[in-house]
Design a protein around this motif. Structure first.
Motif, PDB file in Angstrom:
ATOM      1  N   ALA A  71       0.830  -1.211   0.000  1.00  0.00           N
ATOM      2  CA  ALA A  71       0.000   0.000   0.000  1.00  0.00           C
ATOM      3  C   ALA A  71       0.864   1.259   0.000  1.00  0.00           C
ATOM      4  N   LYS A  72       0.371   2.292  -0.667  1.00  0.00           N
ATOM      5  CA  LYS A  72       1.080   3.564  -0.756  1.00  0.00           C
ATOM      6  C   LYS A  72       0.528   4.547   0.279  1.00  0.00           C
ATOM      7  N   LYS A  73       1.409   5.163   1.049  1.00  0.00           N
ATOM      8  CA  LYS A  73       0.988   6.159   2.034  1.00  0.00           C
ATOM      9  C   LYS A  73       0.605   7.454   1.315  1.00  0.00           C
ATOM     10  N   ILE A  74      -0.554   7.988   1.676  1.00  0.00           N
ATOM     11  CA  ILE A  74      -1.082   9.183   1.021  1.00  0.00           C
ATOM     12  C   ILE A  74      -1.392  10.247   2.065  1.00  0.00           C
ATOM     13  N   ASP A  75      -0.872  11.460   1.848  1.00  0.00           N
ATOM     14  CA  ASP A  75      -1.173  12.541   2.795  1.00  0.00           C
ATOM     15  C   ASP A  75      -1.500  13.865   2.100  1.00  0.00           C
ATOM     16  N   LYS A  76      -1.640  13.828   0.767  1.00  0.00           N
ATOM     17  CA  LYS A  76      -1.952  15.045   0.017  1.00  0.00           C
ATOM     18  C   LYS A  76      -3.218  14.837  -0.813  1.00  0.00           C
ATOM     19  N   PHE A  77      -3.938  15.927  -1.038  1.00  0.00           N
ATOM     20  CA  PHE A  77      -5.200  15.857  -1.773  1.00  0.00           C
ATOM     21  C   PHE A  77      -5.306  17.028  -2.742  1.00  0.00           C
ATOM     22  N   GLN A  78      -5.783  16.742  -3.960  1.00  0.00           N
ATOM     23  CA  GLN A  78      -6.045  17.767  -4.945  1.00  0.00           C
ATOM     24  C   GLN A  78      -7.475  17.648  -5.450  1.00  0.00           C
ATOM     25  N   LEU A  79      -8.079  18.797  -5.733  1.00  0.00           N
ATOM     26  CA  LEU A  79      -9.445  18.847  -6.231  1.00  0.00           C
ATOM     27  C   LEU A  79      -9.504  19.842  -7.378  1.00  0.00           C
ATOM     28  N   SER A  80     -10.116  19.423  -8.498  1.00  0.00           N
ATOM     29  CA  SER A  80     -10.272  20.346  -9.615  1.00  0.00           C
ATOM     30  C   SER A  80     -11.715  20.368 -10.089  1.00  0.00           C
ATOM     31  N   THR A  81     -12.118  21.499 -10.680  1.00  0.00           N
ATOM     32  CA  THR A  81     -13.469  21.651 -11.202  1.00  0.00           C
ATOM     33  C   THR A  81     -13.504  21.267 -12.682  1.00  0.00           C
ATOM     34  N   THR A  82     -14.697  21.332 -13.266  1.00  0.00           N
ATOM     35  CA  THR A  82     -14.854  21.011 -14.687  1.00  0.00           C
ATOM     36  C   THR A  82     -14.033  21.938 -15.573  1.00  0.00           C
ATOM     37  N   LYS A  83     -13.760  23.148 -15.075  1.00  0.00           N
ATOM     38  CA  LYS A  83     -12.957  24.108 -15.838  1.00  0.00           C
ATOM     39  C   LYS A  83     -11.482  24.065 -15.451  1.00  0.00           C
ATOM     40  N   SER A  84     -11.094  22.977 -14.763  1.00  0.00           N
ATOM     41  CA  SER A  84      -9.693  22.706 -14.422  1.00  0.00           C
ATOM     42  C   SER A  84      -9.088  23.693 -13.435  1.00  0.00           C
ATOM     43  N   LYS A  85      -9.916  24.274 -12.588  1.00  0.00           N
ATOM     44  CA  LYS A  85      -9.387  25.068 -11.485  1.00  0.00           C
ATOM     45  C   LYS A  85      -9.003  24.114 -10.364  1.00  0.00           C
ATOM     46  N   LEU A  86      -7.792  24.281  -9.835  1.00  0.00           N
ATOM     47  CA  LEU A  86      -7.227  23.304  -8.913  1.00  0.00           C
ATOM     48  C   LEU A  86      -6.989  23.901  -7.536  1.00  0.00           C
ATOM     49  N   LEU A 188      -0.275  11.166  -3.163  1.00  0.00           N
ATOM     50  CA  LEU A 188      -1.365  12.069  -3.537  1.00  0.00           C
ATOM     51  C   LEU A 188      -2.609  11.294  -3.959  1.00  0.00           C
ATOM     52  N   VAL A 189      -3.777  11.762  -3.509  1.00  0.00           N
ATOM     53  CA  VAL A 189      -5.049  11.323  -4.079  1.00  0.00           C
ATOM     54  C   VAL A 189      -5.694  12.564  -4.682  1.00  0.00           C
ATOM     55  N   ALA A 190      -6.133  12.444  -5.931  1.00  0.00           N
ATOM     56  CA  ALA A 190      -6.723  13.578  -6.640  1.00  0.00           C
ATOM     57  C   ALA A 190      -8.148  13.259  -7.051  1.00  0.00           C
ATOM     58  N   LEU A 191      -8.960  14.291  -7.084  1.00  0.00           N
ATOM     59  CA  LEU A 191     -10.343  14.154  -7.514  1.00  0.00           C
ATOM     60  C   LEU A 191     -10.623  15.250  -8.534  1.00  0.00           C
ATOM     61  N   HIS A 192     -10.800  14.836  -9.779  1.00  0.00           N
ATOM     62  CA  HIS A 192     -10.963  15.780 -10.874  1.00  0.00           C
ATOM     63  C   HIS A 192     -12.375  15.679 -11.449  1.00  0.00           C
ATOM     64  N   ASN A 193     -13.065  16.809 -11.486  1.00  0.00           N
ATOM     65  CA  ASN A 193     -14.442  16.850 -11.975  1.00  0.00           C
ATOM     66  C   ASN A 193     -14.510  17.092 -13.479  1.00  0.00           C
ATOM     67  N   PHE A 194     -15.525  16.524 -14.102  1.00  0.00           N
ATOM     68  CA  PHE A 194     -15.852  16.798 -15.496  1.00  0.00           C
ATOM     69  C   PHE A 194     -17.374  16.884 -15.596  1.00  0.00           C
ATOM     70  N   GLU A 195     -17.883  17.264 -16.742  1.00  0.00           N
ATOM     71  CA  GLU A 195     -19.329  17.436 -16.891  1.00  0.00           C
ATOM     72  C   GLU A 195     -20.069  16.126 -16.612  1.00  0.00           C
ATOM     73  N   VAL A 233     -15.615  14.250 -23.239  1.00  0.00           N
ATOM     74  CA  VAL A 233     -16.158  14.773 -21.981  1.00  0.00           C
ATOM     75  C   VAL A 233     -15.095  14.809 -20.881  1.00  0.00           C
ATOM     76  N   VAL A 234     -14.545  13.639 -20.551  1.00  0.00           N
ATOM     77  CA  VAL A 234     -13.594  13.541 -19.446  1.00  0.00           C
ATOM     78  C   VAL A 234     -12.365  14.413 -19.684  1.00  0.00           C
ATOM     79  N   PHE A 235     -11.873  14.401 -20.923  1.00  0.00           N
ATOM     80  CA  PHE A 235     -10.618  15.103 -21.224  1.00  0.00           C
ATOM     81  C   PHE A 235     -10.774  16.613 -21.307  1.00  0.00           C
ATOM     82  N   LYS A 236     -11.990  17.137 -21.149  1.00  0.00           N
ATOM     83  CA  LYS A 236     -12.155  18.587 -21.054  1.00  0.00           C
ATOM     84  C   LYS A 236     -11.508  19.120 -19.784  1.00  0.00           C
TER      85      LYS A 236
END
Length: 379
Positions: A71-86, A188-195, A233-236
């Motif tokens: 298992a990989k230790k994770i302590d960072k988080f990223q969040l982006s919107t549909t318009k790629s604001k992070l 890192l765990v990231a959560l990226h939004n799309f339409e 869609v996703v790649f926007k």
């Protein structure tokens, strides 16, 4: 062993995270446990594969060392919107990434080491009469047990038999999962939004990257296939486009699952204690369903042991206590999950929310705490 003629203290329907954790816990207290699981181990499942550190004390109690499993230790988080604001932050409690393929197999082996019997079959019906359960399988086997735990996942024919309310309604969500190889920070765990959806990204064992996204099925079905949907869609979301385009698939084909319901469920049905996704499904946007499954297993197992030890005098008292503890542990998490999902389902509103999070960076860790709980106390 012929289970028809032998005693079963607890029968568990489903051998995933919740079912196997309960099985090990109960077997460590020398109760006879039977797990009925429809799939063979090991098997990949559609899952985000990020787990909050809140469950580490309990997994250690079950003699499962996830870091020895890779298992990989994770302590960072990223969040982006549909318009790629992070926006980025530190995870208050931290977590780890591990695949269901790996963790389910390790739990199954540990369960068998503790004399849990696991059979491959599908439960068709559960009957309760005269303070005893009768469980009937697809292979026409009948098992009797004092207690039954339901840990069979998001939806099943058993839900139809039990006339559970959520099963009557179609769900508009589809989930897709794949493992890929390439560069991605392992902490890192990231959560990226799309339409119409969002995608979780994190590393698991063997340096694989887990990509798991959920999408509105009505939007998805307007495209010819997964590839076209991703490209159009996703790649926007530029972050997702970069990850997908710079990595190499491990699976021959992505895994998919449909009819995912986030509607309210009851943690107790026909005297069956429901655990994990069988009891409730938190929006993947909150990324902590695996922890909830393991935590619910601990709650159910500890109370069943008290019931068998006569510390809880009646089945009715056991069921009321389970509902109380389940609601204390998860009701607020689920409410927060629904709220966040509703916000990010509205692009304009999510952009405003992101600006607010950038202005007030302490708000995001607070929201994460609302869905991740605290370190589990072991009884």
């Amino acid at each position: 062993m012929n289970r028809k003629n032998s005693k079963i203290d607890v029968l568990i329907i489903g051998g995933g995270l919740a079912g196997l954790s309960s099985a090990i816990h109960l077997a460590k207290h020398e109760y006879s446990v039977l797990v009925i699981e429809k799939n063979k181990y090991p098997k990949h499942k559609v899952c985000g594969e990020y787990i909050s550190n809140e469950v580490l004390p309990y997994l250690n109690y079950l003699d499962i060392d996830v870091f020895k499993l890779g298992a990989k230790k994770i302590d960072k988080f990223q969040l982006s919107t549909t318009k790629s604001k992070l926006i980025s932050t530190i995870l208050p409690l931290g977590g780890f990434g591990i695949s269901r393929f790996c963790l389910d197999e390790a739990l199954a082996r540990k369960a068998m080491d503790n004399n849990v019997e696991i059979i491959q079959d599908t439960v068709e019906d559960v009957q309760f009469d005269n303070d005893q359960f009768t469980v009937i399988t697809k292979n026409q086997k009948h098992f009797k047990s004092k207690m039954v735990i339901g840990a069979y996942g998001k939806r099943s024919n058993i839900d139809i038999k039990l006339k559970r309310q959520f099963i009557k309604n179609k769900s508009p969500y589809l989930a897709v999962k794949m493992h890929v190889k390439g560069d991605f920070p392992e902490d890192l765990v990231a959560l990226h939004n799309f339409e119409g959806g969002y995608c979780g990204v994190s590393k698991v064992e063997n340096d694989s990257i887990n990509l798991c996204y959920i999408a509105n099925f009505k939007v998805f079905k307007t495209y010819k296939n997964i590839e076209e949907f991703q490209h159009k869609v996703v790649f926007k979301n530029t972050y997702l486009k970069n990850i997908f385009s710079r990595t190499t698939p491990v699976f021959e084909h992505p895994l998919t699952i449909s009819q995912i319901s986030f509607e309210d469920k009851k943690p107790l049905e026909n005297h069956i204690l429901m655990c994990g996704d069988t009891a409730a499904l938190i929006h993947p946007l909150c990324g902590n369903g695996m922890s909830m499954a393991i935590r619910s297993a601990q709650i159910a197992s500890a109370l069943i042991i008290k019931f068998f030890n006569s510390e809880i005098s009646t089945r009715e008292a056991l069921e009321k206590q389970y509902l109380r503890e389940w609601n204390t542990a998860f009701k607020s998490r689920l409410k927060t999950g629904h709220m966040m999902a509703n916000l990010f389902d509205q692009p304009k509103l999510s952009e405003i929310l992101m600006k607010g999070l950038q202005w007030f960076p302490g708000v995001l860790p607070y929201i994460i705490k609302r869905t991740h709980g605290k370190l589990m106390q072991i009884e």
